[in-house]
Design a protein around this motif. Sequence first.
Motif, PDB file in Angstrom:
ATOM      1  N   LEU A  77       0.859  -1.185   0.000  1.00 18.81           N
ATOM      2  CA  LEU A  77       0.000   0.000   0.000  1.00 18.81           C
ATOM      3  C   LEU A  77       0.894   1.233   0.000  1.00 18.81           C
ATOM      4  CD1 LEU A  77      -2.721   1.398   0.135  1.00 18.81           C
ATOM      5  CD2 LEU A  77      -2.665   1.145   2.624  1.00 18.81           C
TER       6      LEU A  77
ATOM      7  N   LEU B 295      -2.611  -0.141  -8.980  1.00 26.14           N
ATOM      8  CA  LEU B 295      -3.989   0.320  -8.942  1.00 26.14           C
ATOM      9  C   LEU B 295      -4.018   1.669  -8.238  1.00 26.14           C
ATOM     10  CD1 LEU B 295      -7.023  -0.300  -9.409  1.00 26.14           C
ATOM     11  CD2 LEU B 295      -7.043  -1.346  -7.134  1.00 26.14           C
TER      12      LEU B 295
ATOM     13  N   ALA C   9      -8.673   0.101  -0.021  1.00 27.57           N
ATOM     14  CA  ALA C   9      -7.311  -0.030  -0.546  1.00 27.57           C
ATOM     15  C   ALA C   9      -6.565  -1.150   0.169  1.00 27.57           C
ATOM     16  CB  ALA C   9      -6.565   1.290  -0.397  1.00 27.57           C
TER      17      ALA C   9
ATOM     18  N   ILE D 228      -7.807  -4.662  -0.951  1.00 28.74           N
ATOM     19  CA  ILE D 228      -7.314  -5.048  -2.279  1.00 28.74           C
ATOM     20  C   ILE D 228      -5.876  -5.546  -2.185  1.00 28.74           C
ATOM     21  CG2 ILE D 228      -6.689  -4.162  -4.562  1.00 28.74           C
ATOM     22  CD1 ILE D 228      -9.149  -2.306  -4.325  1.00 28.74           C
ATOM     23  N   CYS D 229      -5.050  -4.839  -1.422  1.00 26.65           N
ATOM     24  CA  CYS D 229      -3.668  -5.292  -1.218  1.00 26.65           C
ATOM     25  C   CYS D 229      -3.656  -6.680  -0.591  1.00 26.65           C
ATOM     26  CB  CYS D 229      -2.920  -4.319  -0.310  1.00 26.65           C
ATOM     27  SG  CYS D 229      -2.581  -2.704  -1.001  1.00 26.65           S
TER      28      CYS D 229
ATOM     29  N   ARG E  81      -2.193  -7.073  -4.705  1.00 24.63           N
ATOM     30  CA  ARG E  81      -1.949  -5.989  -5.640  1.00 24.63           C
ATOM     31  C   ARG E  81      -1.189  -4.867  -4.949  1.00 24.63           C
ATOM     32  NH1 ARG E  81      -5.437  -5.151  -9.931  1.00 24.63           N
ATOM     33  NH2 ARG E  81      -3.958  -3.494 -10.475  1.00 24.63           N
TER      34      ARG E  81
ATOM     35  N   VAL F 239      -1.221  -1.000  -4.490  1.00 29.77           N
ATOM     36  CA  VAL F 239      -2.223   0.068  -4.592  1.00 29.77           C
ATOM     37  C   VAL F 239      -1.586   1.388  -4.197  1.00 29.77           C
ATOM     38  CG1 VAL F 239      -4.433   0.938  -3.731  1.00 29.77           C
ATOM     39  CG2 VAL F 239      -4.116  -1.524  -4.073  1.00 29.77           C
TER      40      VAL F 239
END
Length: 547
Positions: free
Chosen positions: A93, A120, A137, A140-141, A146, A148
């Motif tokens: 992040l 992202l 956020a 999603i990480c 991902r 972000v």
Amino acid sequence: MLVHEAIGRQLTDLGVRAVFGVVGSGNFHFTDAMVRGGARFVAARHEGGAATMADAYARMSDEVAVLSLHQGCGYTNALTGITEAAKSRTSLLVLTAEAADPTSNFALDQAAIAVGVGALALRVRSPRTALDDVAQAFAICRDQRRTVVLNVPIDVQDALLEAEGLAREHRRVAEPRPDDSEIATFGRLLERAERPVFVVGRGGRSPGSRDAVRELAAEAGALLATSAVSRGMFAGDDWNIDVSGGFSSPLTAELISGADLLVGFGCALNMWTMRHGRLIAPDATVVQVDIDPEAIGVHRDVDLGLWGGVAGTARAAAAWLRANSPGGRTGYRTPDVAGRIRSGLRWNQVGFEDASGDGRVDPRSLTAALNDLLPAERIVSVDSGNFLGYPSMYLDVPDEYGFCFTQAFQSVGLGLATAIGAALARPDRLPVAGCGDGGFLMGLSELETVVRLGLPMVIVVYNDAMYGAEVHHFGAGASGLDAVTFPDVDIAALARGHGCEALTVRRPEDVHAVKEWLSAGPVRPLVLDAKITSDGGSWWLQEAFGH
């Protein structure tokens, strides 16, 4: 409460334990809030180093790490590390301030840059949505693995948090799993295979995946290999054949290229892992299992693509085999193969003629000697460059958390920062960094960080006074080589100036001084300035030029 305070508290409440960065006016407050919330802040000397430290920490801890950045120039300084993390699908992040005034000298389209490097891009939109934006956020990480980039506009972070601005709960979403007909198709391929090989990549490092793949391999009679980023995952398994790709030993390459069924679990099957396809036999059946459907078949055609998590897919296939082909299969697990694996799989078992002499040490002899001296519980991190195969091939690692390979972007200069992040994630192990002289000097500012943090790290600098990949690729007679060759630098002296212990290595036996350093209970890093012989160019990079 102001938004920046709420953001910091929200992240530590969600479980963030480590934050890396360089603090400026734009990220001062939310960084401080995370520290007061219990997170550890690691101050780097450059945002580029901080990004790579955070990336390595996330890889080796299986946690979401936070990179804290000032707006504008602080953000752009970190872009190489952010790109590497995004390409590797690291749970990172990037929490960055963002200029709200378009006339600010810090103003730029940070979201567009994030998308351009593969991350992202999200934004804390308002004081009302702030907590939910942060929670989204983070989820999603955590769940999608991902990178972000969460932009926090200056005017929003300095505003009062609105009372109704609560975050909804972002629950984990179950991984997809192939349907029963797809599992049956996969099972029949495994049932018919006589020489199956499984190659597990970064996507196979999720919880439970290692045991699930081993279980399936035992049912199918498959040999177990990994891509470079997952090296060590099957250490200690009798049927482990180590790394597939440029770092493969001759026996490993022979066994993989002899497979009649090749299964990639969370593995891209790219040019590096498959040596431009040369490790895949012309008549081999290729299966790719991946949680990202867009990753399947990108680098080469596959006979069967399975959209699903590695652990769930492997367990379902093992259950199918037990139900439909009880008793298991011998497959590739024959007594002859077992004997060959025991006697000649590892690079340290492959003979070579020591080329040390004239004040320079053969990098193979150097690294093999270090392998014998260093404790088995180690965490090895490597930079990019002509040298990188030596620590990657000759230094054994205990498991997949013993090797940190930040090389998806193939950027020179990330090695030292990688080793710092990895060391902080696994303080129970001796950190070992392998760098070339060029990459070490690029990241030299973070040597002070190693000293300041009191990390007892072994830093091996393979010093050939050149950017060896380019020199060897273009050849000794090429014009322009003065642009990639340099006077010999006394790296040991530079290291002592930063507060490290240091040793110049010119012969294999010089490394025995490392044993004295270890026995003394080290509290400072040890830098080895290894004056290495020229090897004529590494085969693992020769095929990559022009890619």
